[in-house]
Design a protein around this motif. Sequence first.
Motif, PDB file in Angstrom:
ATOM      1  N   MET A  49       0.809  -1.225   0.000  1.00  0.00           N
ATOM      2  CA  MET A  49       0.000   0.000   0.000  1.00  0.00           C
ATOM      3  C   MET A  49       0.842   1.275   0.000  1.00  0.00           C
ATOM      4  SD  MET A  49      -3.004  -1.004  -0.425  1.00  0.00           S
ATOM      5  CE  MET A  49      -3.952   0.466  -0.117  1.00  0.00           C
ATOM      6  N   GLY A  50       2.003   1.264   0.662  1.00  0.00           N
ATOM      7  CA  GLY A  50       2.859   2.449   0.673  1.00  0.00           C
ATOM      8  C   GLY A  50       3.243   2.882  -0.739  1.00  0.00           C
ATOM      9  N   PRO A  51       3.888   2.001  -1.510  1.00  0.00           N
ATOM     10  CA  PRO A  51       4.243   2.374  -2.885  1.00  0.00           C
ATOM     11  C   PRO A  51       3.022   2.618  -3.769  1.00  0.00           C
ATOM     12  CG  PRO A  51       5.408   0.379  -2.220  1.00  0.00           C
ATOM     13  CD  PRO A  51       4.458   0.720  -1.114  1.00  0.00           C
ATOM     14  N   LEU A  52       1.946   1.872  -3.545  1.00  0.00           N
ATOM     15  CA  LEU A  52       0.748   2.053  -4.363  1.00  0.00           C
ATOM     16  C   LEU A  52       0.144   3.441  -4.152  1.00  0.00           C
ATOM     17  CD1 LEU A  52      -1.319   0.864  -6.342  1.00  0.00           C
ATOM     18  CD2 LEU A  52      -2.553  -0.043  -4.364  1.00  0.00           C
ATOM     19  N   VAL A  53      -0.007   3.845  -2.903  1.00  0.00           N
ATOM     20  CA  VAL A  53      -0.565   5.173  -2.614  1.00  0.00           C
ATOM     21  C   VAL A  53       0.360   6.261  -3.164  1.00  0.00           C
ATOM     22  CG1 VAL A  53      -1.127   6.805  -0.763  1.00  0.00           C
ATOM     23  CG2 VAL A  53      -1.991   4.454  -0.666  1.00  0.00           C
ATOM     24  N   ALA A  54       1.672   6.090  -2.986  1.00  0.00           N
ATOM     25  CA  ALA A  54       2.626   7.072  -3.516  1.00  0.00           C
ATOM     26  C   ALA A  54       2.497   7.184  -5.034  1.00  0.00           C
ATOM     27  CB  ALA A  54       4.046   6.689  -3.115  1.00  0.00           C
ATOM     28  N   ALA A  55       2.372   6.054  -5.709  1.00  0.00           N
ATOM     29  CA  ALA A  55       2.234   6.055  -7.174  1.00  0.00           C
ATOM     30  C   ALA A  55       0.916   6.682  -7.608  1.00  0.00           C
ATOM     31  CB  ALA A  55       2.354   4.629  -7.715  1.00  0.00           C
ATOM     32  N   ILE A  56      -0.163   6.371  -6.905  1.00  0.00           N
ATOM     33  CA  ILE A  56      -1.473   6.948  -7.240  1.00  0.00           C
ATOM     34  C   ILE A  56      -1.445   8.459  -7.051  1.00  0.00           C
ATOM     35  CG2 ILE A  56      -3.878   7.128  -6.461  1.00  0.00           C
ATOM     36  CD1 ILE A  56      -3.746   4.067  -5.928  1.00  0.00           C
ATOM     37  N   GLU A  57      -0.884   8.916  -5.935  1.00  0.00           N
ATOM     38  CA  GLU A  57      -0.830  10.356  -5.697  1.00  0.00           C
ATOM     39  C   GLU A  57       0.030  11.058  -6.756  1.00  0.00           C
ATOM     40  OE1 GLU A  57      -1.451  10.418  -0.841  1.00  0.00           O
ATOM     41  OE2 GLU A  57       0.546  10.758  -1.665  1.00  0.00           O
ATOM     42  N   THR A  58       1.163  10.471  -7.090  1.00  0.00           N
ATOM     43  CA  THR A  58       2.059  11.081  -8.078  1.00  0.00           C
ATOM     44  C   THR A  58       1.423  11.093  -9.460  1.00  0.00           C
ATOM     45  OG1 THR A  58       3.996  10.344  -6.810  1.00  0.00           O
ATOM     46  CG2 THR A  58       4.362  10.989  -9.107  1.00  0.00           C
TER      47      THR A  58
END
Length: 137
Positions: free
Chosen positions: A47-56
């Motif tokens: 979830m950490g990388p996924l949320v970061a990727a979605i936000e970016t």
Amino acid sequence: LKGYAALPLRLILGGSMAAHGITKFTGGIENTSSFFETLGIPAPGLMGPLVAAIETAGGLALVAGAFVPIVSVILIAVMLGAMFSFHWANGFFFMNQPPGIEVNLLYIAGFLALMITGAGSLSVDEMRNGKASEASG
């Protein structure tokens, strides 16, 4: 000028979202995942990388005005996740330490406005729709 009403929302909301996502990566994605783990978020390592990727990616898409209604729905889901997993317990005001839900609600309101109005002028969506109209016309 009405066609340009969405432009400041797209630029500010999208730029801010992208900045949050980039910061999650540059600050060490492990830190984001560890923080998510303390909140009890399932699969924090994913979830950490996924949320970061979605936000970016979502933020950059809003800046460009690409797929704005779809991206807005996805970013609302991210804001709701942040709001209920962390900010809710801190009250309403952003100035509370840690911050409350005020900014989450402002983001959600902005994303809802973009869903309703669309990307507007100077956007990828407008260019795509214009080309689609020309092809069918």
